[in-house]
Design a protein around this motif. Structure first.
Motif, PDB file in Angstrom:
ATOM      1  N   SER A  61      -9.448  -1.409  -2.733  1.00 54.80           N
ATOM      2  CA  SER A  61      -9.448   0.000  -2.339  1.00 54.80           C
ATOM      3  C   SER A  61     -10.297   0.207  -1.092  1.00 54.80           C
ATOM      4  CB  SER A  61      -9.983   0.861  -3.490  1.00 54.80           C
ATOM      5  OG  SER A  61     -10.077   2.212  -3.097  1.00 54.80           O
TER       6      SER A  61
ATOM      7  N   ARG B 183      -5.273   3.447   4.995  1.00 53.83           N
ATOM      8  CA  ARG B 183      -4.775   4.573   4.200  1.00 53.83           C
ATOM      9  C   ARG B 183      -5.076   5.910   4.867  1.00 53.83           C
ATOM     10  NH1 ARG B 183      -7.288   5.290  -0.041  1.00 53.83           N
ATOM     11  NH2 ARG B 183      -8.811   3.586  -0.149  1.00 53.83           N
TER      12      ARG B 183
ATOM     13  N   ILE C 261       0.869  -1.179   0.000  1.00 51.27           N
ATOM     14  CA  ILE C 261       0.000   0.000   0.000  1.00 51.27           C
ATOM     15  C   ILE C 261       0.900   1.221   0.000  1.00 51.27           C
ATOM     16  CG2 ILE C 261      -1.820   1.280   1.175  1.00 51.27           C
ATOM     17  CD1 ILE C 261      -2.586  -1.301   2.603  1.00 51.27           C
TER      18      ILE C 261
ATOM     19  N   THR D 205      -8.703  -1.248   2.156  1.00 48.65           N
ATOM     20  CA  THR D 205      -7.530  -0.536   2.667  1.00 48.65           C
ATOM     21  C   THR D 205      -7.824   0.907   3.066  1.00 48.65           C
ATOM     22  OG1 THR D 205      -6.883   0.128   0.422  1.00 48.65           O
ATOM     23  CG2 THR D 205      -5.964  -1.938   1.271  1.00 48.65           C
ATOM     24  N   GLN D 206      -9.063   1.332   2.958  1.00 45.99           N
ATOM     25  CA  GLN D 206      -9.366   2.739   3.203  1.00 45.99           C
ATOM     26  C   GLN D 206      -8.989   3.177   4.612  1.00 45.99           C
ATOM     27  OE1 GLN D 206     -13.274   4.068   2.094  1.00 45.99           O
ATOM     28  NE2 GLN D 206     -13.044   6.049   3.122  1.00 45.99           N
TER      29      GLN D 206
ATOM     30  N   GLN E 226       0.861   5.560  -0.563  1.00 48.75           N
ATOM     31  CA  GLN E 226      -0.082   6.664  -0.593  1.00 48.75           C
ATOM     32  C   GLN E 226       0.612   7.994  -0.814  1.00 48.75           C
ATOM     33  OE1 GLN E 226      -3.905   6.542   1.154  1.00 48.75           O
ATOM     34  NE2 GLN E 226      -3.277   7.998   2.693  1.00 48.75           N
TER      35      GLN E 226
ATOM     36  N   PHE F  95      -4.241   4.231  -8.214  1.00 51.67           N
ATOM     37  CA  PHE F  95      -5.596   4.764  -8.186  1.00 51.67           C
ATOM     38  C   PHE F  95      -5.520   6.293  -8.245  1.00 51.67           C
ATOM     39  CE2 PHE F  95      -5.770   0.604  -6.467  1.00 51.67           C
ATOM     40  CZ  PHE F  95      -7.080   0.124  -6.545  1.00 51.67           C
TER      41      PHE F  95
ATOM     42  N   MET G 269     -11.524  -2.419  -6.885  1.00 50.92           N
ATOM     43  CA  MET G 269     -12.308  -1.517  -6.053  1.00 50.92           C
ATOM     44  C   MET G 269     -12.525  -2.114  -4.658  1.00 50.92           C
ATOM     45  SD  MET G 269     -12.433   0.973  -8.008  1.00 50.92           S
ATOM     46  CE  MET G 269     -13.335   2.019  -6.856  1.00 50.92           C
TER      47      MET G 269
ATOM     48  N   LEU H 248      -7.914   3.977 -12.932  1.00 54.49           N
ATOM     49  CA  LEU H 248      -6.973   3.051 -12.318  1.00 54.49           C
ATOM     50  C   LEU H 248      -6.030   2.541 -13.396  1.00 54.49           C
ATOM     51  CD1 LEU H 248      -9.547   3.068 -10.471  1.00 54.49           C
ATOM     52  CD2 LEU H 248      -9.061   0.679  -9.974  1.00 54.49           C
TER      53      LEU H 248
ATOM     54  N   ILE I 241      -2.094   0.324  -4.701  1.00 55.56           N
ATOM     55  CA  ILE I 241      -2.301  -0.949  -4.024  1.00 55.56           C
ATOM     56  C   ILE I 241      -1.708  -2.033  -4.913  1.00 55.56           C
ATOM     57  CG2 ILE I 241      -3.975  -2.592  -3.115  1.00 55.56           C
ATOM     58  CD1 ILE I 241      -5.876  -0.265  -2.656  1.00 55.56           C
TER      59      ILE I 241
ATOM     60  N   TYR J  63      -3.084   6.976  -4.832  1.00 54.40           N
ATOM     61  CA  TYR J  63      -2.442   5.941  -4.044  1.00 54.40           C
ATOM     62  C   TYR J  63      -2.243   4.694  -4.887  1.00 54.40           C
ATOM     63  CZ  TYR J  63      -7.380   4.582  -3.548  1.00 54.40           C
ATOM     64  OH  TYR J  63      -8.689   4.249  -3.786  1.00 54.40           O
TER      65      TYR J  63
END
Length: 293
Positions: free
Chosen positions: A216, A223, A164, A219-220, A166, A179, A213, A184, A174, A172
């Protein structure tokens, strides 16, 4: 801001980068590939690897809008960001580390709008040799680990997540997918050097790839914590340990390794990315602070 100043804050850099990405991510800037020839082909390059690298340079030039703002693209040189290319098929650690400096030199001349002397000194901004700054870093590491351990356990157990990275909450990476607010882009290692990113990629519209997605969304939370504590990247070293990289440019990284079950490395040894440990400090039996140089 004066053209030769390094006093550009991360907040302003991120804001400038985000505006560029939002309003012109795929504008054309053609890079002059002759910059490689002017600097000389590295000894670990052959014609095939040279061709792969030039192909990425053209790709980067095609998607990044031209900016005359000094250091506007500096966040893209942070660990595992878009312009921090990793030669995943290189066998020699020394070659991997040498390439990190070579790549900064070539791409820095094209994207950072600073002079050669400033560029050569840029990696030094992440080096900490004094006890005061090291203690500050150790405190930040402790704070981050205290609030993220549950998320790190999930990451460690996941078979689908390896990396990951950012730049901010809107830009960011992954694994090998970047993304952005527009789309993407998944990158595949180049054939000979294993460059990631490379000129081999596939573009997806937002929401087009359900698997990406889902990653994403999963991992929000971590992140958001990375953003709050200015963590550049989290990467798995193996099936147990992870490196949490708070900052870095070129081969100069600093952070913490967690869930480490082997002998703690010593100064002069190399990590899994082929970067040489300059400072090692044991935190617990399974954690250690590191700085590469």
């Amino acid at each position: 801001m004066r053209k030769n100043s390094f006093c550009y804050t991360k907040k302003h850099l991120i804001r400038a980068l985000k505006n560029m990405l939002r309003y012109g991510l795929f504008l054309c800037l053609l890079i002059n590939a002759a910059a490689i020839k002017a600097g000389g082909m590295p000894p670990y390059f052959n014609e095939d690897i040279d061709t792969e690298y030039r192909a990425f340079l053209k790709h980067a030039g095609d998607i990044l809008p031209k900016s005359d703002l000094p250091l506007a693209y500096l966040p893209l040189f942070y660990p595992f960001s878009f312009l921090d290319i990793h030669p995943t098929k290189f066998k020699s650690d020394k070659d991997k580390q040498a390439f990190a400096n070579f790549n900064l030199g070539v791409l820095g001349r094209n994207f950072l709008n600073i002079n050669k002397t400033q560029l050569s000194k840029l990696p030094n901004v992440t080096i900490c040799k004094k006890q005061a700054c090291k203690e500050e870093r150790l405190g930040l590491i402790d704070d981050f680990l205290r609030v993220t351990m549950n998320e790190l356990v999930k990451l460690n157990q996941s078979k689908d997540l390896n990396l990951i990275q950012q730049t901010d909450m809107f830009v960011y990476r992954i694994n090998n997918t970047f993304f952005t607010p527009a789309q993407l882009v998944t990158y595949y290692p180049s054939k000979y050097a294993g460059f990631v990113p490379s000129a081999n990629y596939k573009v997806f519209k937002l929401g087009e790839n359900e698997e990406l997605m889902k990653l994403s969304a999963e991992t929000q939370q971590v992140r958001e914590l990375m953003d709050a504590y200015n963590v550049a990247a989290i990467t798995k070293n193996d099936d147990k340990s992870m490196s949490i990289i708070f900052g870095g440019v070129s081969d100069n990284h600093w952070g913490v390794v967690v869930n480490y079950s082997s002998r703690i490395p010593t100064q002069g040894e190399y990590n899994h990315m082929g970067l040489e440990y300059d400072i090692i400090e044991k935190i617990t039996e399974t954690r250690f602070y590191f700085q590469t140089n």
